[in-house]
Design an enzyme around this catalytic site. Structure first.
Site: not given
Ligand code: ADP
Ligand code: MG
Ligand code: SF4
Length: 287
Positions: A10, A15, A41, A127
């Site tokens: 999601k 991710k 993104k 998703d």
């Molecule tokens: P996605 O790629 O799924 O959209 P992101 O990897 O960009 O999500 O993560 C979204 C936010 O959550 C980021 O700011 C990231 O630093 C934070 N985040 C993700 N995993 C963790 C974790 N294990 N501990 C703390 N923050 C996290």
């Molecule tokens: Mg991402």
């Protein structure tokens, strides 16, 4: 050439963070790694390359000039080759076409033969409610997928949707599931929910990743935890996860829950009375 792995989940679930740390850990262990961001993104590889600008494949294709690999890729931490497929024009395009166009171009450029990757990671917005995002698991681009999920219902819902897609495409050569990456974990309740979910769906946990300030602080530097805080416990969590994913050959076709089943299952967890010290101690009905 190389193991091609899709990482779903999601939006906002972690991710890109998780994928980048896996790439960094594999690179640190001496492997040749390519990470391809397949999320419109286009921020998948930010922490591997210090947030520096990288033109996307789709933007470059739109300009219509002859494209060289150098135009759309950059080497980041540990030599990880970073690529962003980019997004469709809002209101017009299809993300699936974008991913397809990116992969076709990379094949035309002979990337995989020339770079000879050990691992190629695809970071896909997951998703999977549309055919577009199913492209990496549907069209033989990857043979294995992982899904990042927390214990939140919407994250598990998205994971269950991915399971449905795998279930549908696996018989005709689609990818199988390598496991669930349980992110933002705290001990106890969160972990038990995800454990129960994987049991019910015939899948397994690839690794538990704690919610950690190290992740956020490293991100503020434009780095992975592996690069910014290599001696931290969180870095070891990512190293173990990377090792598991690199070696895991236990790929399954999941048994997704039906909509009503998923709702009932979630409600059942909502009913539980939980004590931080001793775990689940009863249900709302019993008390
Ligand atoms: P996605 O790629 O799924 O959209 P992101 O990897 O960009 O999500 O993560 C979204 C936010 O959550 C980021 O700011 C990231 O630093 C934070 N985040 C993700 N995993 C963790 C974790 N294990 N501990 C703390 N923050 C996290
Ligand atoms: Mg991402
Ligand atoms: Fe958009 Fe998905 Fe339809 Fe493509 S398949 S146009 S990404 S909804």
């Amino acid at each position: 050439i190389g193991k091609h792995i899709a990482i779903y989940g999601k939006g906002g679930i972690g991710k890109s963070t998780t994928t980048s740390n896996i790439s960094a850990a594999l690179a640190e262990a001496g492997y040749r790694v390519i990470q391809i961001g397949c999320d419109p993104k286009s921020d998948s590889t930010n922490t591997l390359r210090g947030n520096n600008y990288l033109p996307t494949v789709l933007d470059s294709l739109r300009e219509g000039n002859k494209i060289h690999l150098d135009d759309i890729s950059v080497k980041g931490f540990g030599g990880v080759l970073c690529i962003e497929s980019g997004g469709p024009v809002p209101g017009v395009g299809c993300a699936g076409r974008g991913i397809n166009a990116a992969v076709n171009l990379l094949q035309e450029l002979n990337l995989f033969e020339e770079f000879k990757p050990d691992y190629v990671l695809y970071d896909v917005l997951g998703d999977v409610v549309c055919g577009g995002f199913a492209v990496p698991i549907r069209d033989g681009i990857t043979d294995r997928a992982y899904v990042v999920s927390s214990s939140d219902f919407m994250a598990l819902y998205a994971a269950n949707n991915l399971f449905k897609a795998i279930n549908k495409y696996a018989p005709t050569g689609g990818a199988k599931l390598g496991g669930v990456i349980a992110n933002s974990m705290k001990p106890g309740y969160h972990r038990e929910i995800v454990d129960d979910f994987v049991e019910k769906t015939g899948t397994s946990i690839a690794g538990y990743v704690n919610r950690s300030i190290d992740v956020q602080q490293s991100e503020l530097y434009g780095k992975t935890v592996i690069e910014a805080k290599p001696k931290s416990a969180q870095a070891d969590i990512y190293r173990n996860l990377a090792k598991y994913i690199a070696e895991n050959e236990n790929l399954v076709v999941p048994s997704p829950l039906g909509s009503a089943e998923l709702r009932d299952w979630a409600r059942n967890w909502g009913d539980r009375i939980y004590d931080i010290e001793s775990g689940v101690i009863g249900t709302a009905e019993a008390i």
